[in-house]
Design a protein around this motif. Structure first.
Motif, mmCIF file in Angstrom:
data_model
loop_
_atom_site.group_PDB
_atom_site.id
_atom_site.type_symbol
_atom_site.label_atom_id
_atom_site.label_comp_id
_atom_site.label_asym_id
_atom_site.label_seq_id
_atom_site.Cartn_x
_atom_site.Cartn_y
_atom_site.Cartn_z
ATOM 1 N N GLY A 298 -7.336 -36.313 67.217
ATOM 2 C CA GLY A 298 -8.338 -35.548 67.952
ATOM 3 C C GLY A 298 -7.708 -34.332 68.601
ATOM 4 O O GLY A 298 -6.480 -34.196 68.673
ATOM 5 N N TYR A 299 -8.545 -33.425 69.060
ATOM 6 C CA TYR A 299 -8.049 -32.219 69.702
ATOM 7 C C TYR A 299 -9.068 -31.719 70.717
ATOM 8 O O TYR A 299 -10.259 -32.044 70.661
ATOM 9 C CB TYR A 299 -7.784 -31.115 68.673
ATOM 10 N N THR A 300 -8.584 -30.923 71.652
ATOM 11 C CA THR A 300 -9.426 -30.222 72.617
ATOM 12 C C THR A 300 -8.910 -28.795 72.718
ATOM 13 O O THR A 300 -7.699 -28.591 72.884
ATOM 14 C CB THR A 300 -9.379 -30.892 73.999
ATOM 15 N N ALA A 301 -9.791 -27.825 72.589
ATOM 16 C CA ALA A 301 -9.376 -26.421 72.616
ATOM 17 C C ALA A 301 -10.299 -25.619 73.529
ATOM 18 O O ALA A 301 -11.507 -25.864 73.580
ATOM 19 C CB ALA A 301 -9.390 -25.826 71.212
ATOM 20 N N THR A 302 -9.721 -24.673 74.236
ATOM 21 C CA THR A 302 -10.477 -23.772 75.111
ATOM 22 C C THR A 302 -10.052 -22.338 74.828
ATOM 23 O O THR A 302 -8.853 -22.044 74.800
ATOM 24 C CB THR A 302 -10.234 -24.093 76.590
ATOM 25 N N THR A 303 -11.022 -21.478 74.610
ATOM 26 C CA THR A 303 -10.773 -20.059 74.368
ATOM 27 C C THR A 303 -11.455 -19.244 75.450
ATOM 28 O O THR A 303 -12.628 -19.473 75.769
ATOM 29 C CB THR A 303 -11.308 -19.628 72.994
ATOM 30 N N GLN A 304 -10.734 -18.271 76.018
ATOM 31 C CA GLN A 304 -11.285 -17.388 77.040
ATOM 32 C C GLN A 304 -11.032 -15.949 76.643
ATOM 33 O O GLN A 304 -9.976 -15.625 76.089
ATOM 34 C CB GLN A 304 -10.649 -17.671 78.400
ATOM 35 N N GLY A 305 -11.994 -15.094 76.934
ATOM 36 C CA GLY A 305 -11.846 -13.685 76.634
ATOM 37 C C GLY A 305 -12.262 -12.819 77.802
ATOM 38 O O GLY A 305 -13.191 -13.166 78.549
ATOM 39 N N GLY A 318 -3.738 -31.927 71.332
ATOM 40 C CA GLY A 318 -4.192 -32.863 70.319
ATOM 41 C C GLY A 318 -3.184 -33.975 70.097
ATOM 42 O O GLY A 318 -2.054 -33.934 70.595
ATOM 43 N N SER A 319 -3.620 -34.964 69.343
ATOM 44 C CA SER A 319 -2.753 -36.086 69.007
ATOM 45 C C SER A 319 -3.242 -36.720 67.724
ATOM 46 O O SER A 319 -4.407 -36.552 67.334
ATOM 47 C CB SER A 319 -2.737 -37.125 70.130
ATOM 48 N N SER A 320 -2.354 -37.453 67.064
ATOM 49 C CA SER A 320 -2.724 -38.172 65.851
ATOM 50 C C SER A 320 -1.876 -39.439 65.762
ATOM 51 O O SER A 320 -0.739 -39.484 66.244
ATOM 52 C CB SER A 320 -2.513 -37.310 64.601
ATOM 53 N N THR A 321 -2.468 -40.456 65.160
ATOM 54 C CA THR A 321 -1.785 -41.725 64.933
ATOM 55 C C THR A 321 -1.911 -42.068 63.459
ATOM 56 O O THR A 321 -3.019 -42.054 62.905
ATOM 57 C CB THR A 321 -2.395 -42.847 65.782
ATOM 58 N N ASP A 322 -0.781 -42.362 62.822
ATOM 59 C CA ASP A 322 -0.767 -42.666 61.401
ATOM 60 C C ASP A 322 -0.072 -44.008 61.174
ATOM 61 O O ASP A 322 0.990 -44.271 61.764
ATOM 62 C CB ASP A 322 -0.017 -41.576 60.624
ATOM 63 N N THR A 323 -0.661 -44.834 60.333
ATOM 64 C CA THR A 323 -0.062 -46.118 59.976
ATOM 65 C C THR A 323 -0.120 -46.301 58.472
ATOM 66 O O THR A 323 -1.015 -45.767 57.804
ATOM 67 C CB THR A 323 -0.794 -47.299 60.653
ATOM 68 N N ALA A 324 0.835 -47.038 57.938
ATOM 69 C CA ALA A 324 0.872 -47.312 56.504
ATOM 70 C C ALA A 324 1.528 -48.664 56.271
ATOM 71 O O ALA A 324 2.481 -49.033 56.971
ATOM 72 C CB ALA A 324 1.634 -46.224 55.756
ATOM 73 N N THR A 325 0.999 -49.412 55.299
ATOM 74 C CA THR A 325 1.556 -50.704 54.922
ATOM 75 C C THR A 325 1.663 -50.759 53.407
ATOM 76 O O THR A 325 0.692 -50.476 52.699
ATOM 77 C CB THR A 325 0.687 -51.867 55.421
ATOM 78 N N LEU A 326 2.838 -51.117 52.906
ATOM 79 C CA LEU A 326 3.089 -51.252 51.471
ATOM 80 C C LEU A 326 3.607 -52.657 51.207
ATOM 81 O O LEU A 326 4.561 -53.107 51.847
ATOM 82 C CB LEU A 326 4.113 -50.218 51.001
ATOM 83 N N SER A 327 2.980 -53.356 50.269
ATOM 84 C CA SER A 327 3.371 -54.720 49.951
ATOM 85 C C SER A 327 3.509 -54.864 48.443
ATOM 86 O O SER A 327 2.614 -54.451 47.683
ATOM 87 C CB SER A 327 2.344 -55.724 50.483
ATOM 88 N N VAL A 328 4.634 -55.432 47.994
ATOM 89 C CA VAL A 328 4.899 -55.682 46.575
ATOM 90 C C VAL A 328 5.355 -57.127 46.442
ATOM 91 O O VAL A 328 6.256 -57.574 47.166
ATOM 92 C CB VAL A 328 5.972 -54.729 46.024
#
Length: 471
Positions: A298-305, A318-328
């Protein structure tokens, strides 16, 4: 989505048949100023289609019907009135073709509508209008060749609505917009009794916005939202081997802002979130494999002029979370790998619209964990990696020469713990500097993106994916 059998070939001789009919009636009174009007018409069209493309010769027909109605009433003396209209188009396209070894048939059905109304009052000084459009389409296609065949069905629909109003007494105007869109695809095919595939996908989009403006004060406001989603599932069968893929995506954002034309000031804020999920499972011989991945952010942005000093500023977090699982499993090596990473960042920047000078600052932090356990040729093993990184940057540039210079530095550390007879990596801790930016290098600045902190340079951060080789 166009039909799989969209024909872009050499057309043959075509004959078009068109039939039109219509009426229009207008009445009025010169003394009272009252008037009325009504009308409408219908057009039918039939066009044979023929030609050739990469799949061979084809032929078919396109037929359509268009119906239009309209009406209005008012008083010319006082300057008031209202009106409305409606339009509908239905169309069918049927095509068949192919060559000596493969044939297909393709049918497209579409329905488009449009309707609207408007009104005005010269005494009160008010006016407004409303418009809505809809569109639906169905595309179906089947094809066959010796020992093989496929079917495809695509359904789509959309609706858009716009309205506007204005009051001359206070010079207040309001505009609204909304639209939705949907689509779904089903496709299947086979090549022999043991080989085949299916694809199913659905998608949807929703948008809406409202804008108001006060001509006296110069104040205006704007709000808006957008959301998208899609789900796709694919299956494949090749003899005794099979696989299934699933992808689910989502995105949403909202925007709000205000401006003062007299003071030359505006503020705009936006927030957004995204999600992505992917899964793959399959069987190959005596073994099985599965992969699952997920990502949220997610993100939050503010613009001023400020027009008085010609400065536009942007702040984004902003931030992000990533996960992954691999099984063989089912052979050697057999293992399960789990990875997780969390990133967060803050970007600030400003642009002078007169001089073109830009500046921006960046700060980010990343943490990740990786764990793996299984059986290799040497025996069972367990390994894990934990790490953290951070970076900061400062840049200055100018849109006139489209260049930017600055520094971006960072550092990280990771620790690996390894055990078991099958382990091939040693335990330990590594600290490192991030090679992020060459201070002697100039990077281009996009003059069309001066209200943003971007472009961000390509960072060579040690991501979880890159660190898989450390396990």
């Amino acid at each position: 989505m166009p039909a799989l059998g969209t024909n872009q070939g050499v057309p043959g001789t075509q004959t078009q048949t068109t039939v039109q009919s219509g009426t229009n009636v207008t009445t009025g009174n010169n003394l009272s100023g009252v008037y009325t009007q009504s009308g409408g018409g219908t057009t039918t069209l039939t066009v044979p289609i023929s030609g050739s493309d990469g799949r061979g010769a084809y032929s078919g027909v396109r037929s359509s019907t268009i119906t239009i109605t309209s009406g209005s009433t008012g008083n010319a003396d006082v300057g008031s009135g209202s009106g409305s209209y409606g339009a509908t188009e239905t169309a069918t396209v049927s095509v068949g073709g192919g060559n000596a070894t493969a044939t297909y048939t393709d049918t497209t059905l579409s329905l488009n509508t449009s309707s609207g109304s408007n009104w005005f009052n010269g005494v009160a000084g008010t006016s407004g209008q409303w418009v809505r459009t809809t569109a639906t389409q169905t595309v179906s296609e089947t094809g066959s060749a010796p020992g093989a065949g496929y079917t495809m069905l695509w359904l789509s629909g959309s609706t858009a609505t716009d309205s506007a109003s204005y009051d001359s007494s206070n010079r207040l105007s309001t505009n609204t917009h909304s639209d939705t869109g949907t689509g779904s695809l089903h496709q299947s095919g086979s090549n022999g009794s043991a080989n085949g595939y299916t694809i199913d996908k659905t998608e949807g989009t929703t948008r809406g916005s409202t804008r108001t403006a006060d001509g006296d004060s110069g104040l205006s406001t704007a709000t808006g939202t957008v959301s998208t989603s899609s789900t796709a599932i694919e299956t494949n069968q090749h003899g005794t081997n099979n696989a299934t893929f699933t992808e689910i995506l989502g995105y949403s954002s909202s925007l709000s802002g205000w401006a003062n034309a007299g003071a030359g000031v505006y503020v705009q804020s936006s927030t957004g979130s995204r999600s992505a999920n992917f899964a793959q499972r399959g069987v190959i011989g005596t073994g099985t494999h599965s992969v699952t991945e997920s990502s949220t952010g997610g993100y939050t942005a503010t613009t001023q002029g400020y027009a008085g000093v010609a400065i536009n500023s942007v702040t984004e977090t902003g931030s992000s979370t990533d996960t992954a699982t691999l099984s063989v499993s089912g052979g050697t090596p057999a293992y399960t790998l789990v990875a997780r990473g969390v990133d967060s960042w803050t970007h600030t920047g400003s642009t002078n619209s007169v001089t073109g000078a830009t500046s921006r600052n960046e700060q980010g932090n990343d943490t990740y964990t990786l764990s793996e356990n299984g059986t290799a040729s040497g025996g069972a093993f367990t390994q894990s990696v934990t790490g953290a990184e951070s970076y900061t940057g400062s840049f200055a540039g100018n849109t006139a020469n489209q260049e930017e210079v600055g520094t971006l530095t960072g550092a990280g550390t990771w620790t690996r713990t390894s055990s078991g007879a099958g382990s091939t990596k040693v335990s330990g801790t590594t600290r490192y500097a991030l090679d992020l930016w060459d201070t002697a290098k100039s990077e281009p600045v996009d003059p069309e993106a001066t209200n943003s902190c971007y472009p961000i340079p390509s960072l060579t951060l040690q991501s979880p994916t890159k660190l898989l080789s450390n396990l």
